[in-house]
Design an enzyme around this catalytic site. Structure first.
Site, PDB file in Angstrom:
ATOM      1  N   LYS A  76     -34.090-112.770   5.344  1.00 34.73           N
ATOM      2  CA  LYS A  76     -33.565-111.462   3.665  1.00 34.73           C
ATOM      3  C   LYS A  76     -32.878-113.739   3.680  1.00 34.73           C
ATOM      4  O   LYS A  76     -31.563-113.597   3.884  1.00 34.73           O
ATOM      5  CB  LYS A  76     -32.563-110.934   4.176  1.00 34.73           C
ATOM      6  CG  LYS A  76     -32.497-110.493   2.444  1.00 34.73           C
ATOM      7  CD  LYS A  76     -30.996-109.258   2.816  1.00 34.73           C
ATOM      8  CE  LYS A  76     -30.080-109.215   2.828  1.00 34.73           C
ATOM      9  NZ  LYS A  76     -29.094-108.036   3.054  1.00 34.73           N
ATOM     10  N   LYS A 130     -20.579-101.053   4.292  1.00 36.54           N
ATOM     11  CA  LYS A 130     -20.299-101.696   3.158  1.00 36.54           C
ATOM     12  C   LYS A 130     -19.556 -99.988   2.070  1.00 36.54           C
ATOM     13  O   LYS A 130     -19.360-100.858   1.063  1.00 36.54           O
ATOM     14  CB  LYS A 130     -21.753-101.500   2.745  1.00 36.54           C
ATOM     15  CG  LYS A 130     -22.777-102.852   2.675  1.00 36.54           C
ATOM     16  CD  LYS A 130     -23.807-103.004   1.801  1.00 36.54           C
ATOM     17  CE  LYS A 130     -25.087-102.546   2.543  1.00 36.54           C
ATOM     18  NZ  LYS A 130     -25.233-103.585   3.260  1.00 36.54           N
ATOM     19  N   LYS A 147     -29.293 -97.636  -1.382  1.00 38.96           N
ATOM     20  CA  LYS A 147     -28.863 -99.202  -1.285  1.00 38.96           C
ATOM     21  C   LYS A 147     -28.170 -99.649  -2.009  1.00 38.96           C
ATOM     22  O   LYS A 147     -27.230-100.269  -2.048  1.00 38.96           O
ATOM     23  CB  LYS A 147     -30.465 -99.637  -0.753  1.00 38.96           C
ATOM     24  CG  LYS A 147     -29.566-100.606   0.043  1.00 38.96           C
ATOM     25  CD  LYS A 147     -28.426-100.966   1.586  1.00 38.96           C
ATOM     26  CE  LYS A 147     -29.510-101.105   2.493  1.00 38.96           C
ATOM     27  NZ  LYS A 147     -29.031-100.993   4.173  1.00 38.96           N
ATOM     28  N   ASP A 201     -23.378 -97.200   6.117  1.00 40.34           N
ATOM     29  CA  ASP A 201     -24.183 -98.747   5.777  1.00 40.34           C
ATOM     30  C   ASP A 201     -23.251-100.023   6.234  1.00 40.34           C
ATOM     31  O   ASP A 201     -22.822 -99.993   5.808  1.00 40.34           O
ATOM     32  CB  ASP A 201     -24.376 -98.823   4.302  1.00 40.34           C
ATOM     33  CG  ASP A 201     -26.033 -99.172   4.170  1.00 40.34           C
ATOM     34  OD1 ASP A 201     -26.590-100.056   5.193  1.00 40.34           O
ATOM     35  OD2 ASP A 201     -25.920-100.195   2.645  1.00 40.34           O
TER      36      ASP A 201
END
Ligand code: NAI
Ligand code: DG6
Length: 520
Positions: A404, A476, A361, A312
């Site tokens: 975003k 991530k 997520k 990620d």
């Protein structure tokens, strides 16, 4: 290695196209006694490193080529390669790779005569492939050509799109593997470019080994057609749901291969791509949060010594978190809660509006403070509590498109009952932040595949361990070697990469002692 930099170190020797370097790895081992005391001993191990200085012709195959990241990657490479400038209401923008560590950041070489720091471009220390030379291809379950897909993404300025369109309109992604159960149902309309279909064009999930072979053939063809030395595959397709890890199915390498042949339901498309790459020693990076690398996939990569990395992309909100949480805890301040809210309106957000994909997520975004909390038992312990209340919210709001919005509140405990609240409002242009990470992940993976090492008293050079944890800076939820805890703090992650480059050219690892100034 740039011609402008000469490294005068007696630790590094260049022979033909290879750099040989000696390095002593110094660390300290810690034993904890039953009474909780520490016994700390310095250690030193002599290593020899070898770097192949020739940069190969490198192909990049993206899974999800027609998506926002995929088309932005292709557009940015073309804009830079062909030096395409474009006009906006704020003036003319020249092409650049801002946001990429390898292309747009610097690292410290040392100090000048006056003792002040001197920096050089990150990619000038050792030879690295230029993204301008990437040959890009890949797969998508949507068959839109890349020009129309770029338009659908609504990321790049329209005046740039017009110039890029002639380069992109003739390319259509290769058909891909689609197991509908793994991504949101709302993606179904997009899936018009699927390879696993029966004679009636109906999606067929019962030939999973054939799907592995198809990916292997696609990579082989791409490599041959483009005369490539190396190919790297990167997943930037939709976030999948987590696969259940089932004993006997995906827990070991052999079980995973058997499970694919038996068409087990818990084998996801991303794992099919990973297995295909591992079997042919093609590095495979996962830019999405799902558990592509089930234990069996990691064991397979270890067996084949084939590079994998994930998971990620760490682009906006989480990157800030991996700096801020580290700062607070290292300052002796005790974060009690982190509330992370975001909304976005792109197709990624649409897919994540489905609970199972959101859950992938959520897991990846939440894990980023774990090692930071564990590093400080003064702040986090049984008496005070050893957790942060950490809440992740993602909402789909079509109007904001790829811009975003991330809002974070860090609530911390200060001395003697005081409190500190930090609120952040962060507009992350999602794909413009994520695409430079793809570039870095590929440049670094290719570079790391040209480095080998041995202990000074051994004769054979080895490659790095299969899981490329040096890629953690860009990810991530960094995948770690089984048994090791992931490092999440951004500064630690960057320091590891910088120090590797320094030691390879025979420089000491970076320290900020600055004795030039601090000692008489
Ligand atoms: P997107 O939805 O625009 O693109 C994904 C593409 O993958 C779509 O074109 C879709 O048709 C395709 N696809 C879906 N399943 C596929 C399959 N099995 N094989 C081939 N293609 C397939 O999403 P976007 O914004 O490009 O993001 C891609 C991934 O990267 C997502 O998983 C997202 O969560 C992840 N990511 C994105 C970040 C960002 O800032 N943009 C940051 C961190 C992660
Ligand atoms: C919503 O969070 C969508 C995600 O795909 C993010 O845009 C992506 O994971 C980037 O996340 P972050 O936390 O690094 O900004």
């Amino acid at each position: 290695m740039s011609n402008n930099i000469k490294f005068n170190s007696n630790k590094a020797t260049k022979k033909d196209d290879t750099l040989y370097t000696k390095f002593t790895y110094e660390n300290s081992t810690v034993e904890t006694t039953e009474a909780g005391a520490f016994n700390v001993t310095p250690t030193a191990v002599d290593y020899e490193f070898k770097v192949d200085l020739k940069t190969p012709k490198t192909g990049l195959m993206l899974v999800g080529l027609g998506g926002n990241n995929g088309t932005t990657l292709v557009g940015s490479v073309l804009a830079n390669k062909h030096n395409i400038s474009f006009e906006t209401k704020e003036g003319v923008i020249k092409p650049n790779y801002y946001g990429s560590v390898t292309q747009s950041s610097t690292l410290k070489l040392g100090v000048g005569k006056e003792g002040n720091d001197i920096y050089a471009p990150f990619n000038s220390v050792l030879p690295m492939v230029s993204p301008n030379d990437f040959v890009v291809g890949g797969w998508d379950i949507s068959k839109l050509n890349l020009s129309d897909a770029m338009n659908r993404a609504q990321v790049l300025d329209v005046t740039l799109q017009k110039q890029l369109s002639p380069y992109m309109e003739k390319t259509t992604p290769l058909p891909s593997i689609y197991y509908p159960d793994f991504i949101a149902l709302n993606q179904e309309d997009r899936a018009d470019n699927v390879s696993n279909v029966d004679s009636n064009g109906k999606v067929d999930t019962n030939n999973k080994w054939k799907d592995v072979e198809k990916v292997r053939n696609d990579i082989k063809d791409f490599k041959e057609k483009n005369g490539l030395d190396k190919v790297i595959v990167l997943w930037t397709a939709n976030t999948e749901r987590f696969a259940d890890v089932v004993p006997g199915v995906n827990d070991t390498a052999d079980n995973l291969l058997k499970a694919i042949k038996d068409n087990e339901a818990e084998v996801s498309p991303s794992t099919i791509f990973a297995v295909a790459c591992i079997l042919d020693n093609v590095p495979y990076i996962n830019g999405s949060p799902q558990n592509t690398f089930v234990p069996g996939a990691i064991e397979l990569a270890e067996k084949y010594n084939s590079f994998i990395g994930g998971d990620d992309f760490k682009s906006g909100q989480t990157k800030v978190k991996s700096v801020l949480a580290q700062y607070l805890v290292d300052a002796g301040i005790r974060p009690i809660s982190i509330a992370s809210y975001n909304h976005l309106g792109n197709n990624d957000g649409y897919n994540l509006s489905s609970p199972k994909q959101f859950r992938s997520k959520e897991i990846s975004k939440a894990s980023v403070v774990d090692d930071i909390i564990e590093s400080n038992q003064i702040l986090y312990n049984k008496e005070k509590g050893d957790k942060i209340d950490h809440c992740i919210v993602i909402k789909y709001l079509p109007a904001v498109g790829d811009s975003k919005v991330a809002m974070d509140e860090y609530y911390s405990e200060l001395m003697l009952g005081g409190h500190n609240k930090i609120s952040i409002h962060n507009v992350c242009e999602d794909s413009l932040l994520a695409t430079p990470l793809i570039i870095d992940l590929v440049v670094m993976t290719e570079f790391l595949s040209r480095v080998s090492y041995k202990k000074a008293d051994e004769s054979n050079y080895e490659d790095f361990y299969a899981v490329l944890t040096l890629l953690s800076y860009w990810l991530k939820a960094p995948l770690a070697k089984p048994g090791f805890k992931a490092i999440n703090g951004l500064n630690k992650q960057r320091l590891a990469v910088e120090n590797l480059l320094r030691l390879l050219v025979g420089l000491p690892i970076n320290n900020e002692l600055r004795f030039e100034e601090r000692l008489l």
